[in-house]
Design an enzyme around this catalytic site. Structure first.
Site, mmCIF file in Angstrom:
data_model
loop_
_atom_site.group_PDB
_atom_site.id
_atom_site.type_symbol
_atom_site.label_atom_id
_atom_site.label_comp_id
_atom_site.label_asym_id
_atom_site.label_seq_id
_atom_site.Cartn_x
_atom_site.Cartn_y
_atom_site.Cartn_z
ATOM 1 N N SER A 163 0.846 -1.191 0.000
ATOM 2 C CA SER A 163 0.000 0.000 0.000
ATOM 3 C C SER A 163 0.879 1.237 0.000
ATOM 4 O O SER A 163 1.619 1.486 0.951
ATOM 5 C CB SER A 163 -0.904 0.014 1.234
ATOM 6 O OG SER A 163 -1.478 1.311 1.352
ATOM 7 N N HIS B 104 -1.484 -1.369 -4.168
ATOM 8 C CA HIS B 104 -2.733 -0.920 -3.552
ATOM 9 C C HIS B 104 -2.669 0.592 -3.369
ATOM 10 O O HIS B 104 -1.754 1.118 -2.735
ATOM 11 C CB HIS B 104 -2.904 -1.628 -2.201
ATOM 12 C CG HIS B 104 -4.201 -1.327 -1.521
ATOM 13 N ND1 HIS B 104 -5.397 -1.932 -1.854
ATOM 14 C CD2 HIS B 104 -4.506 -0.470 -0.505
ATOM 15 C CE1 HIS B 104 -6.361 -1.483 -1.080
ATOM 16 N NE2 HIS B 104 -5.850 -0.580 -0.255
ATOM 17 N N ASP C 90 -4.639 3.929 -1.986
ATOM 18 C CA ASP C 90 -5.698 4.380 -1.074
ATOM 19 C C ASP C 90 -6.124 5.803 -1.401
ATOM 20 O O ASP C 90 -5.336 6.739 -1.280
ATOM 21 C CB ASP C 90 -5.184 4.323 0.366
ATOM 22 C CG ASP C 90 -5.098 2.898 0.858
ATOM 23 O OD1 ASP C 90 -6.117 2.191 0.800
ATOM 24 O OD2 ASP C 90 -4.004 2.486 1.281
ATOM 25 N N MET D 263 -8.470 8.823 -0.352
ATOM 26 C CA MET D 263 -9.218 9.320 0.811
ATOM 27 C C MET D 263 -9.632 10.768 0.572
ATOM 28 O O MET D 263 -8.802 11.579 0.154
ATOM 29 C CB MET D 263 -8.330 9.244 2.055
ATOM 30 C CG MET D 263 -7.790 7.871 2.328
ATOM 31 S SD MET D 263 -6.710 7.906 3.767
ATOM 32 C CE MET D 263 -6.356 6.147 3.941
ATOM 33 N N HIS E 8 -8.533 1.707 -4.029
ATOM 34 C CA HIS E 8 -9.473 1.589 -2.917
ATOM 35 C C HIS E 8 -10.053 2.968 -2.629
ATOM 36 O O HIS E 8 -9.377 3.832 -2.074
ATOM 37 C CB HIS E 8 -8.683 1.024 -1.716
ATOM 38 C CG HIS E 8 -9.473 0.917 -0.452
ATOM 39 N ND1 HIS E 8 -8.866 0.677 0.775
ATOM 40 C CD2 HIS E 8 -10.807 0.999 -0.201
ATOM 41 C CE1 HIS E 8 -9.803 0.616 1.709
ATOM 42 N NE2 HIS E 8 -10.972 0.811 1.148
ATOM 43 N N MET F 289 -11.998 5.420 -0.646
ATOM 44 C CA MET F 289 -12.597 5.751 0.655
ATOM 45 C C MET F 289 -13.140 7.169 0.540
ATOM 46 O O MET F 289 -12.565 8.129 1.064
ATOM 47 C CB MET F 289 -11.532 5.626 1.751
ATOM 48 C CG MET F 289 -11.196 4.183 2.079
ATOM 49 S SD MET F 289 -9.622 4.013 2.928
ATOM 50 C CE MET F 289 -8.517 4.063 1.534
ATOM 51 N N MET G 268 -12.065 -4.745 5.545
ATOM 52 C CA MET G 268 -11.203 -3.822 6.301
ATOM 53 C C MET G 268 -10.946 -4.416 7.683
ATOM 54 O O MET G 268 -11.896 -4.707 8.421
ATOM 55 C CB MET G 268 -11.864 -2.450 6.453
ATOM 56 C CG MET G 268 -11.894 -1.589 5.198
ATOM 57 S SD MET G 268 -10.302 -1.358 4.378
ATOM 58 C CE MET G 268 -9.295 -0.660 5.688
ATOM 59 N N ASP H 71 -7.289 -5.681 4.424
ATOM 60 C CA ASP H 71 -6.552 -4.416 4.415
ATOM 61 C C ASP H 71 -6.533 -3.813 5.817
ATOM 62 O O ASP H 71 -7.585 -3.482 6.375
ATOM 63 C CB ASP H 71 -7.266 -3.461 3.436
ATOM 64 C CG ASP H 71 -6.549 -2.139 3.240
ATOM 65 O OD1 ASP H 71 -5.436 -1.959 3.767
ATOM 66 O OD2 ASP H 71 -7.133 -1.275 2.547
HETATM 67 C C1 DX5 Z 1 -6.222 2.170 5.635
HETATM 68 C C2 DX5 Z 1 -5.846 1.853 4.218
HETATM 69 C C3 DX5 Z 1 -4.807 0.817 4.109
HETATM 70 C C4 DX5 Z 1 -3.490 1.172 4.741
HETATM 71 C C5 DX5 Z 1 -2.981 -0.076 5.378
HETATM 72 O O1 DX5 Z 1 -7.271 3.058 5.655
HETATM 73 O O2 DX5 Z 1 -6.984 1.432 3.482
HETATM 74 O O3 DX5 Z 1 -4.616 0.370 2.769
HETATM 75 O O4 DX5 Z 1 -2.531 1.665 3.850
HETATM 76 O O5 DX5 Z 1 -1.862 0.249 6.097
HETATM 77 P P1 DX5 Z 1 -1.198 -0.735 7.157
HETATM 78 O O6 DX5 Z 1 -0.780 -1.965 6.413
HETATM 79 O O7 DX5 Z 1 -0.048 0.070 7.652
HETATM 80 O O8 DX5 Z 1 -2.220 -1.025 8.221
HETATM 81 ZN ZN ZN Z 2 -6.680 0.396 1.453
#
Ligand code: DX5
Ligand code: ZN
Length: 221
Positions: free
Chosen positions: A10, A35, A37, A39, A68, A70, A139, A177
């Site tokens: 990620s 991956h 993320d 946000m 992903h 969010m 999650m 994740d």
């Molecule tokens: C959290 C993200 C994850 C995050 C995971 O909201 O969706 O993808 O990067 O990070 P680790 O592996 O550090 O928990």
């Molecule tokens: Zn994620």
């Protein structure tokens, strides 16, 4: 989709000032999927990056981009992320009023469609949509930040989903994740997760290549 479980680095925990270098490191170590993320500061209390950065990553990397979302309004973002190069686009069940329409649109746009559940969201919320998606993302932390602790009940949730997928003969990937590290990876993959996202455990302390290799070995041996 590969049959063997794989670690998905990620980039949220990568060095944003040296993304190309960190992507090269995990690619050399054998990663096949990144991956990403996304946000929006509204669905989760953090802001990461958008389609512009995804496009830049796509330009320098041939790896599959697992994106992903969010965000509170995923429907508005499907085309921009497709145009940016996303291969898999995952939306949260909590953010979609018309989930079937949203995942159908993702497929129409030529991407694999994923649906994600927050830790407090029961599996029953995705029962009806499973035949229409390529991936379910469980999650195992409350989304928003890297480096959080794996919520132990996630393992049983993965197991129940894997049982349901088997029983119904469905063709989809189970992804997990949050908080995946050397102590939690084996339990999550043993329960049935095939894509294991790891941010901090790959890009945190130590050497990125050996962090990735160690985790990958833990789930394949
Ligand atoms: C959290 C993200 C994850 C995050 C995971 O909201 O969706 O993808 O990067 O990070 P680790 O592996 O550090 O928990
Ligand atoms: Zn994620």
């Amino acid at each position: 989709m590969p049959p063997k479980p794989v670690i998905l680095p990620s980039l949220l925990s990568a060095d944003f000032s040296a993304l190309a270098r960190d992507i090269d490191a995990v690619t050399e170590a054998g990663a096949t999927i990144l991956h990403l993320d996304i946000m929006d500061g509204h669905f989760v209390p953090n802001i990461s990056f958008g389609p512009g950065v995804v496009k830049a990553i796509d330009r320098i990397s041939g790896l599959t981009l697992d994106t992903h979302l969010m965000v509170t309004d995923p429907d508005a973002m499907l085309e921009p992320f497709r145009d940016a190069g996303a291969d898999i686009l995952t939306v949260h069940v909590e953010a979609c009023t018309h989930l079937h329409r949203t995942v159908s649109r993702i497929r129409e746009l030529g991407m694999k469609a994923g649906v994600s559940l927050n830790p407090a969201t029961p599996l029953s919320t995705v029962t009806e949509i499973l035949p229409y998606v390529d991936l379910v993302l469980i999650m195992s932390v409350n989304p928003g930040f890297g480096g959080q602790r794996y919520i132990p009940s996630s393992t049983e949730k993965i197991r129940q989903l894997a049982d349901d997928v088997r029983r119904r003969g469905l063709d989809l990937v189970i992804e997990v994740d949050g908080g995946i590290d050397r102590t939690t990876a084996a339990a999550a993959s043993g329960a049935g997760a095939q894509y294991l996202v790891a941010g901090n455990a790959v890009f945190g302390a130590g050497d990125i290549r050996s962090n990735f290799t160690t985790l990958q070995k833990l789930i394949t041996t």
